[in-house]
Design a protein around this motif. Sequence first.
Motif, PDB file in Angstrom:
ATOM      1  N   GLU A   1     -25.307  -9.102  75.108  1.00 42.71           N
ATOM      2  CA  GLU A   1     -25.662  -8.877  73.716  1.00 42.71           C
ATOM      3  C   GLU A   1     -25.449  -7.256  73.523  1.00 42.71           C
ATOM      4  OE1 GLU A   1     -30.137  -7.922  71.747  1.00 42.71           O
ATOM      5  OE2 GLU A   1     -30.075  -9.582  73.064  1.00 42.71           O
ATOM      6  N   LEU A   2     -24.785  -6.832  72.548  1.00 43.41           N
ATOM      7  CA  LEU A   2     -24.300  -5.486  72.213  1.00 43.41           C
ATOM      8  C   LEU A   2     -24.956  -4.907  71.002  1.00 43.41           C
ATOM      9  CD1 LEU A   2     -20.436  -6.436  72.612  1.00 43.41           C
ATOM     10  CD2 LEU A   2     -21.927  -5.671  74.255  1.00 43.41           C
ATOM     11  N   SER A   3     -25.349  -3.765  71.099  1.00 42.22           N
ATOM     12  CA  SER A   3     -25.775  -2.845  69.974  1.00 42.22           C
ATOM     13  C   SER A   3     -24.612  -1.901  69.543  1.00 42.22           C
ATOM     14  CB  SER A   3     -27.161  -2.090  70.534  1.00 42.22           C
ATOM     15  OG  SER A   3     -27.916  -2.582  70.697  1.00 42.22           O
ATOM     16  N   VAL A   4     -24.130  -2.353  68.293  1.00 46.20           N
ATOM     17  CA  VAL A   4     -22.820  -1.874  67.908  1.00 46.20           C
ATOM     18  C   VAL A   4     -23.073  -0.857  66.761  1.00 46.20           C
ATOM     19  CG1 VAL A   4     -20.467  -2.615  67.109  1.00 46.20           C
ATOM     20  CG2 VAL A   4     -21.414  -3.849  68.501  1.00 46.20           C
ATOM     21  N   PRO A   5     -22.590   0.530  66.853  1.00 45.55           N
ATOM     22  CA  PRO A   5     -22.854   1.314  65.773  1.00 45.55           C
ATOM     23  C   PRO A   5     -22.055   0.916  64.539  1.00 45.55           C
ATOM     24  CG  PRO A   5     -22.464   2.385  67.915  1.00 45.55           C
ATOM     25  CD  PRO A   5     -22.185   1.032  68.155  1.00 45.55           C
ATOM     26  N   TYR A   6     -22.693   1.152  63.360  1.00 48.04           N
ATOM     27  CA  TYR A   6     -21.968   1.030  62.073  1.00 48.04           C
ATOM     28  C   TYR A   6     -20.624   1.895  62.162  1.00 48.04           C
ATOM     29  CZ  TYR A   6     -25.858  -1.600  60.198  1.00 48.04           C
ATOM     30  OH  TYR A   6     -26.805  -2.615  59.747  1.00 48.04           O
ATOM     31  N   GLY A   7     -19.754   1.312  61.865  1.00 48.64           N
ATOM     32  CA  GLY A   7     -18.394   2.081  61.740  1.00 48.64           C
ATOM     33  C   GLY A   7     -17.341   1.781  62.794  1.00 48.64           C
ATOM     34  N   ILE A   8     -17.749   0.970  63.776  1.00 45.97           N
ATOM     35  CA  ILE A   8     -16.883   0.523  64.814  1.00 45.97           C
ATOM     36  C   ILE A   8     -15.829  -0.637  64.317  1.00 45.97           C
ATOM     37  CG2 ILE A   8     -16.836  -0.725  67.039  1.00 45.97           C
ATOM     38  CD1 ILE A   8     -17.722   2.229  67.048  1.00 45.97           C
ATOM     39  N   ASP A   9     -14.729  -0.332  64.515  1.00 43.02           N
ATOM     40  CA  ASP A   9     -13.792  -1.395  64.225  1.00 43.02           C
ATOM     41  C   ASP A   9     -14.004  -2.648  65.067  1.00 43.02           C
ATOM     42  OD1 ASP A   9     -11.440  -2.946  63.472  1.00 43.02           O
ATOM     43  OD2 ASP A   9     -10.132  -1.427  63.247  1.00 43.02           O
ATOM     44  N   VAL A  10     -14.839  -3.712  64.743  1.00 46.37           N
ATOM     45  CA  VAL A  10     -15.291  -4.590  65.481  1.00 46.37           C
ATOM     46  C   VAL A  10     -13.975  -5.572  65.732  1.00 46.37           C
ATOM     47  CG1 VAL A  10     -16.656  -6.848  65.824  1.00 46.37           C
ATOM     48  CG2 VAL A  10     -17.585  -4.626  64.870  1.00 46.37           C
ATOM     49  N   LEU A  11     -13.265  -5.957  64.842  1.00 43.66           N
ATOM     50  CA  LEU A  11     -11.870  -6.996  64.630  1.00 43.66           C
ATOM     51  C   LEU A  11     -11.073  -6.133  65.914  1.00 43.66           C
ATOM     52  CD1 LEU A  11     -10.335  -9.253  63.772  1.00 43.66           C
ATOM     53  CD2 LEU A  11      -9.322  -7.883  62.028  1.00 43.66           C
ATOM     54  N   GLN A  12     -10.895  -4.992  65.806  1.00 45.13           N
ATOM     55  CA  GLN A  12      -9.889  -4.284  66.793  1.00 45.13           C
ATOM     56  C   GLN A  12     -10.504  -4.311  68.181  1.00 45.13           C
ATOM     57  OE1 GLN A  12      -6.859  -2.737  66.415  1.00 45.13           O
ATOM     58  NE2 GLN A  12      -6.745  -3.079  68.618  1.00 45.13           N
ATOM     59  N   LEU A  13     -11.881  -4.193  68.394  1.00 40.83           N
ATOM     60  CA  LEU A  13     -12.426  -4.486  69.506  1.00 40.83           C
ATOM     61  C   LEU A  13     -12.139  -5.819  70.050  1.00 40.83           C
ATOM     62  CD1 LEU A  13     -14.353  -3.537  71.872  1.00 40.83           C
ATOM     63  CD2 LEU A  13     -16.335  -4.066  70.598  1.00 40.83           C
ATOM     64  N   LYS A  14     -12.324  -6.763  69.184  1.00 40.59           N
ATOM     65  CA  LYS A  14     -12.343  -8.313  69.582  1.00 40.59           C
ATOM     66  C   LYS A  14     -10.873  -8.366  70.203  1.00 40.59           C
ATOM     67  CE  LYS A  14     -13.133 -12.816  67.471  1.00 40.59           C
ATOM     68  NZ  LYS A  14     -11.380 -13.246  67.650  1.00 40.59           N
ATOM     69  N   ASN A  15      -9.933  -7.911  69.328  1.00 38.23           N
ATOM     70  CA  ASN A  15      -8.554  -8.095  69.820  1.00 38.23           C
ATOM     71  C   ASN A  15      -8.100  -7.482  71.118  1.00 38.23           C
ATOM     72  OD1 ASN A  15      -8.044  -9.361  67.287  1.00 38.23           O
ATOM     73  ND2 ASN A  15      -7.192  -7.635  66.301  1.00 38.23           N
ATOM     74  N   ASP A  16      -8.843  -6.305  71.331  1.00 40.71           N
ATOM     75  CA  ASP A  16      -8.733  -5.735  72.569  1.00 40.71           C
ATOM     76  C   ASP A  16      -9.276  -6.667  73.687  1.00 40.71           C
ATOM     77  OD1 ASP A  16      -7.339  -3.558  71.285  1.00 40.71           O
ATOM     78  OD2 ASP A  16      -8.963  -2.161  71.486  1.00 40.71           O
ATOM     79  N   LEU A  17     -10.297  -6.921  73.549  1.00 43.68           N
ATOM     80  CA  LEU A  17     -11.020  -7.934  74.552  1.00 43.68           C
ATOM     81  C   LEU A  17     -10.400  -9.085  74.759  1.00 43.68           C
ATOM     82  CD1 LEU A  17     -14.798  -7.110  73.569  1.00 43.68           C
ATOM     83  CD2 LEU A  17     -13.618  -6.273  75.493  1.00 43.68           C
ATOM     84  N   GLU A  18      -9.814  -9.519  73.780  1.00 47.61           N
ATOM     85  CA  GLU A  18      -8.891 -11.153  73.971  1.00 47.61           C
ATOM     86  C   GLU A  18      -7.781 -10.822  74.992  1.00 47.61           C
ATOM     87  OE1 GLU A  18      -8.410 -12.403  70.050  1.00 47.61           O
ATOM     88  OE2 GLU A  18     -10.298 -13.570  69.882  1.00 47.61           O
ATOM     89  N   SER A  19      -7.194  -9.656  74.568  1.00 49.26           N
ATOM     90  CA  SER A  19      -5.965  -9.186  75.022  1.00 49.26           C
ATOM     91  C   SER A  19      -6.147  -8.923  76.510  1.00 49.26           C
ATOM     92  CB  SER A  19      -5.207  -8.007  74.574  1.00 49.26           C
ATOM     93  OG  SER A  19      -4.754  -8.169  73.462  1.00 49.26           O
ATOM     94  N   LEU A  20      -7.478  -8.319  76.951  1.00 49.64           N
ATOM     95  CA  LEU A  20      -7.697  -8.038  78.153  1.00 49.64           C
ATOM     96  C   LEU A  20      -8.056  -9.430  79.126  1.00 49.64           C
ATOM     97  CD1 LEU A  20      -8.714  -6.149  80.635  1.00 49.64           C
ATOM     98  CD2 LEU A  20     -10.898  -6.291  79.450  1.00 49.64           C
TER      99      LEU A  20
END
Length: 200
Positions: free
Chosen positions: A142-161
């Motif tokens: 469960e993540l507390s994500v600050p507003y303004g974070i590029d969630v799509l980019q984070l998702k792509n990075d985690l998927e690549s990882l």
Amino acid sequence: MTKRYIITLMAANRVGILSAVTTALAELGANLMEVSQTVLNRFFTIILDAEFPEHRTPEVIVAHLKDFCRPYGVEVDLKDPEQEQLQEMPADEVERFFLTVTGNDEPGLIRQISARISQEGIDISDLYARRQPDLSFVMVMELSVPYGIDVLQLKNDLESLCNREGLIVTLQHENIFAATNDPRPIRLLPVKSVHAIYAE
């Protein structure tokens, strides 16, 4: 007046530990505000947020818990939130997301994922991870994500990882997670959640 403390307890799991712990707390006049308890590899572990009468000192609380739970060999640790430097973003400045990872167990996976998440200043509010008997791995954060974070980019990075290790990653806003995992019909979900689901 009251005083709140965070208390953690651990012992080899036996029937009756929770009853002993809560009885000892009741004798101290405690009121439980929040509790998280589980059994890991046959060890009972619990962390609780409890409110005590102001005259109950940390030394008295720990001593009474240890003495009352002596038959179970419980280890006790107490923290005073007022004596710690706590970091927490205001609730109206973050959104909750759920990260789910499933697949083959790989050493170092949680380290790599948490390192990427911390780069964005994201707090991990809750975590469940377990290696299954068939050696597969499942994790939910469960993540507390600050507003303004590029969630799509984070998702792509985690998927690549994770894809390199043959793992499946899902990152969902709490409303989508609730809609796809909550067994209740959507008409029974809170109105705010329903509106947010259709706004996605």
